[in-house]
Design a protein around this motif. Structure first.
Motif, PDB file in Angstrom:
ATOM      1  N   GLY A   1       0.821  -1.201   0.000  1.00 32.88           N
ATOM      2  CA  GLY A   1       0.000   0.000   0.000  1.00 32.88           C
ATOM      3  C   GLY A   1       0.854   1.249   0.000  1.00 32.88           C
ATOM      4  O   GLY A   1       1.655   1.470   0.911  1.00 32.88           O
ATOM      5  N   GLY A   2       0.698   2.069  -1.039  1.00 37.63           N
ATOM      6  CA  GLY A   2       1.504   3.282  -1.182  1.00 37.63           C
ATOM      7  C   GLY A   2       0.746   4.541  -0.835  1.00 37.63           C
ATOM      8  O   GLY A   2       0.908   5.573  -1.491  1.00 37.63           O
TER       9      GLY A   2
ATOM     10  N   ASP B   1      -1.961   3.051 -10.175  1.00 40.87           N
ATOM     11  CA  ASP B   1      -0.916   3.423 -11.132  1.00 40.87           C
ATOM     12  C   ASP B   1       0.099   4.399 -10.558  1.00 40.87           C
ATOM     13  O   ASP B   1       1.075   4.749 -11.223  1.00 40.87           O
ATOM     14  CB  ASP B   1      -1.551   4.006 -12.402  1.00 40.87           C
ATOM     15  CG  ASP B   1      -2.298   5.311 -12.148  1.00 40.87           C
ATOM     16  OD1 ASP B   1      -2.486   5.674 -10.961  1.00 40.87           O
ATOM     17  OD2 ASP B   1      -2.698   5.972 -13.127  1.00 40.87           O
ATOM     18  N   ARG B   2      -0.130   4.849  -9.313  1.00 37.62           N
ATOM     19  CA  ARG B   2       0.812   5.779  -8.688  1.00 37.62           C
ATOM     20  C   ARG B   2       0.641   5.741  -7.172  1.00 37.62           C
ATOM     21  O   ARG B   2      -0.401   5.303  -6.664  1.00 37.62           O
ATOM     22  CB  ARG B   2       0.595   7.211  -9.187  1.00 37.62           C
ATOM     23  CG  ARG B   2      -0.770   7.796  -8.834  1.00 37.62           C
ATOM     24  CD  ARG B   2      -0.972   9.145  -9.499  1.00 37.62           C
ATOM     25  NE  ARG B   2      -2.196   9.809  -9.071  1.00 37.62           N
ATOM     26  CZ  ARG B   2      -3.394   9.580  -9.595  1.00 37.62           C
ATOM     27  NH1 ARG B   2      -3.529   8.688 -10.561  1.00 37.62           N
ATOM     28  NH2 ARG B   2      -4.443  10.253  -9.158  1.00 37.62           N
ATOM     29  N   ILE B   3       1.663   6.181  -6.466  1.00 37.69           N
ATOM     30  CA  ILE B   3       1.570   6.296  -5.019  1.00 37.69           C
ATOM     31  C   ILE B   3       0.737   7.531  -4.660  1.00 37.69           C
ATOM     32  O   ILE B   3       0.539   8.422  -5.494  1.00 37.69           O
ATOM     33  CB  ILE B   3       2.964   6.386  -4.378  1.00 37.69           C
ATOM     34  CG1 ILE B   3       3.777   7.535  -4.985  1.00 37.69           C
ATOM     35  CG2 ILE B   3       3.705   5.062  -4.513  1.00 37.69           C
ATOM     36  CD1 ILE B   3       5.127   7.770  -4.329  1.00 37.69           C
ATOM     37  N   LEU B   4       0.239   7.559  -3.432  1.00 31.97           N
ATOM     38  CA  LEU B   4      -0.631   8.649  -2.960  1.00 31.97           C
ATOM     39  C   LEU B   4      -1.701   8.987  -3.992  1.00 31.97           C
ATOM     40  O   LEU B   4      -1.914  10.152  -4.341  1.00 31.97           O
ATOM     41  CB  LEU B   4       0.200   9.904  -2.628  1.00 31.97           C
ATOM     42  CG  LEU B   4       1.113   9.846  -1.401  1.00 31.97           C
ATOM     43  CD1 LEU B   4       1.683  11.221  -1.086  1.00 31.97           C
ATOM     44  CD2 LEU B   4       0.418   9.307  -0.177  1.00 31.97           C
ATOM     45  N   VAL B   5      -2.398   7.952  -4.441  1.00 31.88           N
ATOM     46  CA  VAL B   5      -3.345   8.129  -5.542  1.00 31.88           C
ATOM     47  C   VAL B   5      -4.488   9.077  -5.181  1.00 31.88           C
ATOM     48  O   VAL B   5      -5.046   9.749  -6.060  1.00 31.88           O
ATOM     49  CB  VAL B   5      -3.892   6.753  -5.992  1.00 31.88           C
ATOM     50  CG1 VAL B   5      -4.748   6.120  -4.899  1.00 31.88           C
ATOM     51  CG2 VAL B   5      -4.666   6.860  -7.296  1.00 31.88           C
TER      52      VAL B   5
ATOM     53  N   THR C   1      -0.514  12.398 -11.458  1.00 27.75           N
ATOM     54  CA  THR C   1       0.607  11.610 -11.984  1.00 27.75           C
ATOM     55  C   THR C   1       1.931  12.345 -11.861  1.00 27.75           C
ATOM     56  O   THR C   1       2.962  11.766 -11.462  1.00 27.75           O
ATOM     57  CB  THR C   1       0.351  11.251 -13.458  1.00 27.75           C
ATOM     58  OG1 THR C   1      -0.883  10.526 -13.546  1.00 27.75           O
ATOM     59  CG2 THR C   1       1.475  10.386 -14.008  1.00 27.75           C
ATOM     60  N   GLU C   2       1.933  13.655 -12.174  1.00 25.94           N
ATOM     61  CA  GLU C   2       3.169  14.438 -12.133  1.00 25.94           C
ATOM     62  C   GLU C   2       3.718  14.542 -10.709  1.00 25.94           C
ATOM     63  O   GLU C   2       4.899  14.305 -10.453  1.00 25.94           O
ATOM     64  CB  GLU C   2       2.912  15.843 -12.683  1.00 25.94           C
ATOM     65  CG  GLU C   2       4.164  16.675 -12.855  1.00 25.94           C
ATOM     66  CD  GLU C   2       4.862  16.474 -14.183  1.00 25.94           C
ATOM     67  OE1 GLU C   2       5.882  17.143 -14.413  1.00 25.94           O
ATOM     68  OE2 GLU C   2       4.394  15.646 -14.971  1.00 25.94           O
ATOM     69  N   GLY C   3       2.847  14.888  -9.784  1.00 25.71           N
ATOM     70  CA  GLY C   3       3.285  15.022  -8.397  1.00 25.71           C
ATOM     71  C   GLY C   3       3.782  13.707  -7.830  1.00 25.71           C
ATOM     72  O   GLY C   3       4.801  13.654  -7.121  1.00 25.71           O
TER      73      GLY C   3
END
Length: 374
Positions: free
Chosen positions: A135-136, A161-165, A170-172
């Motif tokens: 878990g991100g 697809d990214r951490i802290l979704v 996506t950029e951050g």
């Protein structure tokens, strides 16, 4: 007036302390054998017995009952702890939340969530290399970073697809990921866990992800979010949905029972963040002291502090945004119908004051353009 508070987290402890200071008769029930501590500081105290002990309040207030509330009888206005019954005039339920678990790991030796002081002690006593954090999200990343700092090999697996979704676009997220990898974390996004492998003693040794890849693991820390703890309220017949449903005065379906913090659901939302818990606690105290004070949702923001990189997310990050990036500094402002609905600040908090003062208020294109001129 006799008030009982169930739950010794930040919401419940705040209410009990403020009421007691006003001379109100209070009893605070806690299912944990230790006094008050800050849950958000547990990750940094892992693997350090002295630091863990330092988290606990040096003394207990006289109204603290280190015993679990096991049932509520709204008709007789009683709270039960085992066979003992305690009467109340007003009741505040602040039972918080519990870690979301996966059945596949329910009996796995070496798998644990970090939610309580006892969890932190258990992890500290049993942790082995390599460590995997499943878990991100905010807690998962903070836990991973602190465990890494204690000298362990740590891999973060995130299904999205990214951490802290929920907090970053996506950029951050890409900036934060690169920064954390520079700190020594291994981060794998878009990875779903399919199975586990254990040794002959039943201790986890690897996770199997979709695509049949194996990730070595001797300690698995589950950080899959939380679920409102509504067991007592539901058994007592109070109205529940995801959380305990409350009105603008934080009353449940029984007007003599209030619910606050992570367990409370207001206007369909259960944010589960400290600013909400504290705001609800303040509102509950005011109403218990005779005011008719409606709850006002505070600025919803979360903050991640990595070495050398501050990350702040405020409000909603959905939809189109005005953005700019310069190196590791990145800012995005979500404006809908001329109103500032949310913001992402990575690498600098210089504009956090503006965001907090203008959140949910009108902003002009010129103001946003000025913010992005860095």
């Amino acid at each position: 007036m006799n008030v009982i508070v169930i739950g010794n987290g930040v919401a419940g402890a705040t209410v009990a302390a403020k009421l007691a200071a006003k001379g109100v008769s209070v009893q605070l029930f806690s299912e944990e054998p230790v006094g008050f501590y800050s849950r958000i500081l547990l990750p940094q105290a892992l693997c350090d017995k002295e630091a863990l002990q330092d988290l606990i309040a040096k003394s207990d207030p006289p109204y603290l009952q280190k015993r679990a509330a096991t049932a509520i009888d709204p008709v007789k206005k009683l709270v039960y702890s085992g066979a003992a019954a305690f009467p109340y005039d007003k009741l505040v339920i602040a039972t918080g939340s519990r870690s979301r678990m996966l059945d596949i790991f329910s009996c796995t030796d070496g798998a644990c969530a970090l939610r309580t002081f006892s969890d932190a002690q258990n992890i500290s006593d049993t942790i082995e290399n390599p460590v995997v954090v499943l878990g991100g999200g905010l807690l998962g990343l903070e836990t991973a970073l602190w465990v890494k700092r204690k000298g362990f090999e740590v891999t973060v697996l995130e299904a999205a697809d990214r951490i802290l979704v929920r907090q970053l676009d996506t950029e951050g997220a890409s900036i934060l990921k690169a920064h954390l990898e520079g700190q020594g974390l291994v981060i794998k996004e878009g990875v779903k866990t399919r199975a586990q492998k254990v040794d002959l003693g039943g201790h986890i040794r690897a996770l199997v992800t979709e695509g049949e890849d194996e990730v070595p693991c001797r300690t698995l820390l589950l950080s899959l979010g939380v679920l409102p703890e509504i067991t007592l309220a539901k058994a007592a017949g109070l109205k529940t949905n995801r959380g305990i449903v409350v009105n603008q005065f934080l009353q449940t379906s029984d007007s003599d029972i209030l619910a606050i913090g992570d367990c409370a659901e207001y206007e369909g939302q259960v944010p589960g963040i400290i600013p909400v818990a504290l705001a609800m606690a303040e509102t509950a105290v005011a109403n218990l002291l005779g005011e008719q004070k409606p709850y006002q949702t505070p600025v919803l923001f979360t903050r991640f502090k990595g070495d050398g990189l501050d990350v702040v997310s405020v409000g909603s990050i959905e939809g189109p945004a005005h953005k700019n990036r310069n190196g590791n500094r990145y800012e995005a402002y979500c404006v809908q119908d001329g109103m500032l609905k949310g913001a992402i600040l990575v690498g600098s908090t210089a504009h956090l004051g503006f965001v907090r003062s203008h959140y949910q208020k009108e902003v002009s294109d010129e103001e946003i353009a000025t913010l992005l001129a860095f």
